[in-house]
Design an enzyme around this catalytic site. Sequence first.
Site, PDB file in Angstrom:
ATOM      1  N   SER A  55       0.871  -1.174   0.000  1.00  0.00           N
ATOM      2  CA  SER A  55       0.000   0.000   0.000  1.00  0.00           C
ATOM      3  C   SER A  55       0.898   1.210   0.000  1.00  0.00           C
ATOM      4  CB  SER A  55      -0.888   0.015   1.242  1.00  0.00           C
ATOM      5  OG  SER A  55      -1.695   1.182   1.264  1.00  0.00           O
ATOM      6  N   ARG A 305      -0.321  -4.006  -7.079  1.00  0.00           N
ATOM      7  CA  ARG A 305      -1.528  -4.696  -6.634  1.00  0.00           C
ATOM      8  C   ARG A 305      -2.754  -3.942  -7.135  1.00  0.00           C
ATOM      9  NH1 ARG A 305      -3.857  -3.781  -0.706  1.00  0.00           N
ATOM     10  NH2 ARG A 305      -5.698  -4.195  -1.970  1.00  0.00           N
ATOM     11  N   THR A 341      -7.030   1.283   5.020  1.00  0.00           N
ATOM     12  CA  THR A 341      -6.575   0.470   6.150  1.00  0.00           C
ATOM     13  C   THR A 341      -7.512   0.614   7.335  1.00  0.00           C
ATOM     14  OG1 THR A 341      -4.261   0.670   5.443  1.00  0.00           O
ATOM     15  CG2 THR A 341      -4.659   0.027   7.731  1.00  0.00           C
ATOM     16  N   CYS A 497      -0.410  -6.280 -17.624  1.00  0.00           N
ATOM     17  CA  CYS A 497       0.296  -6.973 -16.544  1.00  0.00           C
ATOM     18  C   CYS A 497       1.576  -6.222 -16.194  1.00  0.00           C
ATOM     19  CB  CYS A 497       0.635  -8.403 -16.961  1.00  0.00           C
ATOM     20  SG  CYS A 497       1.650  -9.267 -15.732  1.00  0.00           S
ATOM     21  N   CYS A 520       4.557 -13.706 -11.613  1.00  0.00           N
ATOM     22  CA  CYS A 520       3.325 -13.090 -11.098  1.00  0.00           C
ATOM     23  C   CYS A 520       3.530 -12.482  -9.714  1.00  0.00           C
ATOM     24  CB  CYS A 520       2.215 -14.133 -11.062  1.00  0.00           C
ATOM     25  SG  CYS A 520       0.651 -13.525 -10.404  1.00  0.00           S
ATOM     26  N   CYS A 523      -1.073  -9.346  -8.380  1.00  0.00           N
ATOM     27  CA  CYS A 523      -1.812  -8.079  -8.370  1.00  0.00           C
ATOM     28  C   CYS A 523      -3.269  -8.265  -8.782  1.00  0.00           C
ATOM     29  CB  CYS A 523      -1.125  -7.054  -9.263  1.00  0.00           C
ATOM     30  SG  CYS A 523      -1.331  -7.317 -11.035  1.00  0.00           S
ATOM     31  N   CYS A 526      -4.962  -9.066 -14.301  1.00  0.00           N
ATOM     32  CA  CYS A 526      -5.394  -9.888 -15.437  1.00  0.00           C
ATOM     33  C   CYS A 526      -6.797 -10.445 -15.216  1.00  0.00           C
ATOM     34  CB  CYS A 526      -4.399 -11.022 -15.683  1.00  0.00           C
ATOM     35  SG  CYS A 526      -4.120 -12.100 -14.256  1.00  0.00           S
TER      36      CYS A 526
END
Length: 551
Positions: A55, A305, A341, A497, A520, A523, A526
Amino acid sequence: MSERESMPYDVVIVGAGPSGLAAAIRLKQLATESGNELSVCILEKGSEVGAHILSGAVVDPRALDELLPNWRDEGCPLARTPVTENHHWILSAKGKSAFPEFMTPPYLHNKGTYTGSLGNLCRWLAERAQEMGVEIFPGFAAAEILYHDDGSVKGVATGDMGVARDGHHKPDYQPGLELHAKYTFFGEGVRGHLTKQLQRQFDLCRDADPQVYGIGIKELWDIDPAKHVPGKVIHTQGWPLREGESNGGGFFYHQADGQVALGFVLWLNYKNPYLSPFHEMQRWKTHPEIAKILAGGKRVSYGARAISDGGWQSVPKLVMPGAALIGDSAGFLNVPRIKGTHTSMKSGMMAAEAAFAAVQAGRAGDELTAYPEAYQTSWVEKELRGVRNVVPLVKKFGDMWGTLFSGVAMWMELLGLRWPFTMKHHPDHESLWRADESREIEYPKPDGVLTFDRLSSVFISNTNHEEDQPVHLTLKDPDIPLNYNLPIYAEPAQRYCPAGVYEVVGEGDDLRFQINAQNCVHCKTCDIKDPTQNINWVVPEGGGGPNYPNM
């Protein structure tokens, strides 16, 4: 008979993120206060708590204050860097203008907030939870939902370990473990693969708008100490994004130890199939005002992400028999505040209070109706409802007019003049233009100093997967990438991606769609953006994926 062993708990929590850890701590607090025993377990697919947490982050401590009032005096790493300055820049190609802070609603000013690593906050919360008796199992991915005969959720099973790509059992094979619970909380984060199944199974989204998303791409840099201002927060909008094609913006947070967290968020309703979120982020760093701060610095980490941007109107039904959705699995992010959060943690706490009361009353497996009832009267619901039209306004009217209209909307809500309507969301995968109607985008080559390529970026994310395991990026129809997506959309997976997972390789009639699953970073972009929804992201073997040290 199953060869899997099983373990019983009162509550099982999927995901050691802020919501899951807050839920576990609150459950144990309630048990201690009442003098009762309560068994709580958390499953975490990352190699350790925090390994998959990413984050910005600027954190509103409201929920943390409720959960652990003395956190500032107990070594919590977040306490090191209170926000001291707040800036909003509107970028042109070469310059900037500062948006006056007095024109923005007060809760966007970041007063009383803190900036730091959310991963490190989760590690600290995990220590508190374990001290209270919570069992945490990192490196174990929840791969399957278990059901009772009546259809209620019974718990989850972890994935088998040591399965080869062709399906045979390797010498180190270990079957998954079943965890049975009176109640199971799903805090998988954005677009969790088990959460998707629950939403279909129990029709949880029937009264909600489609969830919409962004992708956040982040880097950590060590910068020249002379340029570092602890607690300084900068957000940007405008360049390099093109009006009418995409929405988003950048962030630049001065955190502890001479380090800055910087990144770029692109909403996944973007239209041009040639657009690459990763390369837009790299180009953003070349802006003179950003490059000036980074000059002489060194990039030390990278990650990406997806982000749930739907807000109030996209929150699904939160409960089903035996289970509840918490945190980003339900989508509690406040987009204009760029914070989630505090709302995620509070959702876990509300679910915990409902589950504790149910267990103490001798109930198990019913719907925890007290949780959504608590949400409806909570500050979380009020906060999200007040900004519910911001994202749709910007998407409809663009950055300039949309920002103006959304600012008016937020001021009206603060003054008690609630808008009498709620604007709708539309699925991100439906937004792409055809390639033959779109401009091609040529991105500058990386210089290896300020800008970088995807593979070197993935390398410093410490991403690793056991190579000989089933591919966790599955295709419902393997012909769609080349036969449909390529001719119509120039196969956008090659560009959306941020880790270089998808490639079209070969020439002429010898083309093939290649999936480099070992790259990968989890995130989920896709799974969200594929125009035919052909890609289904499922969990790989536990412990795989990125290993973020300080994100």
